[in-house]
Design an enzyme around this catalytic site. Sequence first.
Site, PDB file in Angstrom:
ATOM      1  N   ASP A 101       0.709  -1.191  -0.443  1.00 33.80           N
ATOM      2  CA  ASP A 101      -0.289  -0.194  -0.175  1.00 33.80           C
ATOM      3  C   ASP A 101       0.673   1.387  -0.343  1.00 33.80           C
ATOM      4  O   ASP A 101       1.957   0.606   0.144  1.00 33.80           O
ATOM      5  CB  ASP A 101      -1.178   0.007   1.452  1.00 33.80           C
ATOM      6  N   ASP A 102       0.015   2.191  -0.316  1.00 34.18           N
ATOM      7  CA  ASP A 102       0.484   3.457  -0.232  1.00 34.18           C
ATOM      8  C   ASP A 102       1.791   4.038  -1.497  1.00 34.18           C
ATOM      9  O   ASP A 102       1.782   5.598  -1.028  1.00 34.18           O
ATOM     10  CB  ASP A 102       1.197   3.768   1.093  1.00 34.18           C
ATOM     11  N   HIS A 131      -5.706   2.918  -5.029  1.00 31.98           N
ATOM     12  CA  HIS A 131      -5.883   3.320  -3.021  1.00 31.98           C
ATOM     13  C   HIS A 131      -6.373   4.805  -3.052  1.00 31.98           C
ATOM     14  O   HIS A 131      -5.838   5.188  -2.300  1.00 31.98           O
ATOM     15  CB  HIS A 131      -4.756   2.972  -2.294  1.00 31.98           C
ATOM     16  N   HIS A 138      -5.696   9.822  -0.095  1.00 26.33           N
ATOM     17  CA  HIS A 138      -5.673   8.559   1.011  1.00 26.33           C
ATOM     18  C   HIS A 138      -6.478   9.664   1.910  1.00 26.33           C
ATOM     19  O   HIS A 138      -6.435   9.600   2.973  1.00 26.33           O
ATOM     20  CB  HIS A 138      -4.028   8.506   1.744  1.00 26.33           C
ATOM     21  N   HIS A 179       2.968  -2.384   2.981  1.00 31.36           N
ATOM     22  CA  HIS A 179       3.464  -1.146   2.757  1.00 31.36           C
ATOM     23  C   HIS A 179       5.215  -0.727   2.169  1.00 31.36           C
ATOM     24  O   HIS A 179       6.159  -1.607   2.146  1.00 31.36           O
ATOM     25  CB  HIS A 179       3.542  -0.513   3.971  1.00 31.36           C
TER      26      HIS A 179
END
Length: 730
Positions: free
Chosen positions: A99-100, A150, A154, A251
């Site tokens: 993620d991210d 995603h 965020h 991540h």
Amino acid sequence: MASRTRRSGPSSRARGGSRRRRLPMRLLLPLLVLVALGAMLMLRGYVHSEILADHRVGPPAANDRVPKDILKGGPVIDTRNGKPAALDLPDGELVLTFDDGPDPMWTPKVLDVLKKHDARAVFFITGTMASRHPDLVQRMVDEGHEIGLHTFNHPDLSLQTKSRVDWELSQNQLALAGAAGIRTSLFRPPYSSFAHNMDNNTWPVTEYIGSKGYITIVNNTDSEDWRRPGVKKIISNATPKGGKGAIVLMHDSGGDRSQTVAALDDYISGLQDKGYRFHTLTGALDAPSAHTRVAGLESLKGEAWVFLVQASEKVTGVLVAGLAVVGVLVFGRLGLMLILSVAHARRVRRRGFSWGEPITEPVSVLVPAYNEAKCIEQTVRSLVASDHPIEVLVIDDGSSDGTARIVENLGLPGVRVVRQLNAGKPAALNRGIANAKYDLIVMMDGDTVFEPTTVRELVQPFGDPRVGAVAGNAKVGNRDSLIGAWQHIEYVMGFNLDRRMYDVLRCMPTIPGAVGAFRRSALERVGGMSDDTLAEDTDITMAMHRDGWHVVYAEKAVAWTEAPESVQQLWSQRYRWSYGTMQAIWKHRRSVFERGPSGRFGRVGMPLVSMFMVVAPLLAPLIDVFLLYGLVFGPTEKTIGAWLGVLAVQGVCAAYAFHLDKERMTHLISLPLQQLLYRQLMYVVLLQSWITALTGGRLRWQKLRRTGAVGLPGSGTGMPQQMTEKRPVG
């Protein structure tokens, strides 16, 4: 008196007619540059989640409205057909999800480990990071990994409106299209975890996103690598139990991911040895690819978006570098001014200091005048009151307002009028030099008044035979208005403190037209005053240095000059000064490569003049640009503190300059406003001058309107005095 060229011919506009006024290119280009820079900074703030970002996270809520099949089901949630379904992965199938990202430091290392073990993964990217690092997104696709959304920056979607959710999805897809030329149907909400944690706030969002054609992916195995618990703990957390399939959360961005990278190598190899397979999500489910190629307008929009983001990143990088440069130049200049002005003051004020034998010989004072009817009488009377023997030559340069007649009617002893057709200030000064009786020549403007001691103090440095020219101490007489007070600060700090510094360094760039003195022999050796530039005072000063003469500053030779009192006239004056200075630097550029005195000035004076008078003022707006940006989008307290720190340093320098010049400190009250407003005008003027120079434009001189507001020293109408209304001068 301001410098001028010959007057232009009749206007091309027909009498009585009108012409639509177009914005001149020299004004339009600076405006476009400022707008473009502002847009780039706004875009940069947008993709760095400094604009429109929402960092709130919703509190836990009840889950009684979430279907039981979802709460007890797998991590793949499909609500596309209105019938919610939750899927688990087959046994032995692992889907690593990151993620991210993408992150320029950690994502390449994650990709390297995956490539080493021939493993595939799913990267849930944010639009902000994908826009800034499109090459990494393309590498993910090229190496067989799957991409999921995603959101763009965020936010917790449970706190957002449907329009904001749509915007987050569309912007995320736009970034993906520009980076890799694809769309995806996979989505992971920010701050999501396990399916059984779905609640009454997040479930409606999941349903809505499903209606848009997306499959929501959560996880059922959390490595908790974001806590950085250590490599062994990350591996333990990410290992599924009993050979079951799992979607593993990791991540590749959002902080230090060194533990994630270190754990990944042992984790993949260890589980591969146990028979686990690392697939993409669709590969693990034996489903069609989640990727769809984009083409046509959608592809062009994505590419344009990524291009603009990359441009904003590069422009911002250049601006940050420029800010560092201007910081060094500004503080370097302030430090040099303080140190060297102290040295200069101690040298010329020490007991027994002398330039040489006292100068008592008569002096010729040249006053070039063009339409100076309002102030010429006060100028001439102030000279006649001098305590040094002088002759006064008023060179009337084709005035149409009776300037010459006013001087002649005064009938003052030692005052002569020389008339000529309008030819410009350099020609008028050269005419005055030719008619002057004496070897020491003082030049002043027709809107300036001298104190009785000015001429005497101005010529004393000629006791040193090496001195070819002397700069006096020009002060603003009409300082009672706000714009006059700002110029007063500029003259005392920016000009006179500068001259002390340049005096010590032996590279003074300009003898002010309001108050300067020359040896006739020095003037003759450099060819007199030139009309090659619009800053003949800077031009002649540089020529003096190159010819080997010393140019010094006489602090006690005070002259009171009339500064522009309107923004338009100030703009016109500083535009000419800035452009003329650039012309003079360019004219004398060969001195950088020459030897002797010319080479010394070229390699010492020219770089300092270029950096402090051209480059630093041109880059200085970056301080205010980042101040504004920091106030709106950045750490406001730190930004204000930094700006106040810079202002305090400038205040110290200004206070010291006022102390040296024995000026009242009360005018410094307007210093903060000067830094906020006045400097911005000077920035735009300098930028306009740069554009004029680079585009090959030719600046047309416009004479400043005078009021005669600067009176005689010691008179009831003296300095400073509020200026009266001005009238146009033909």
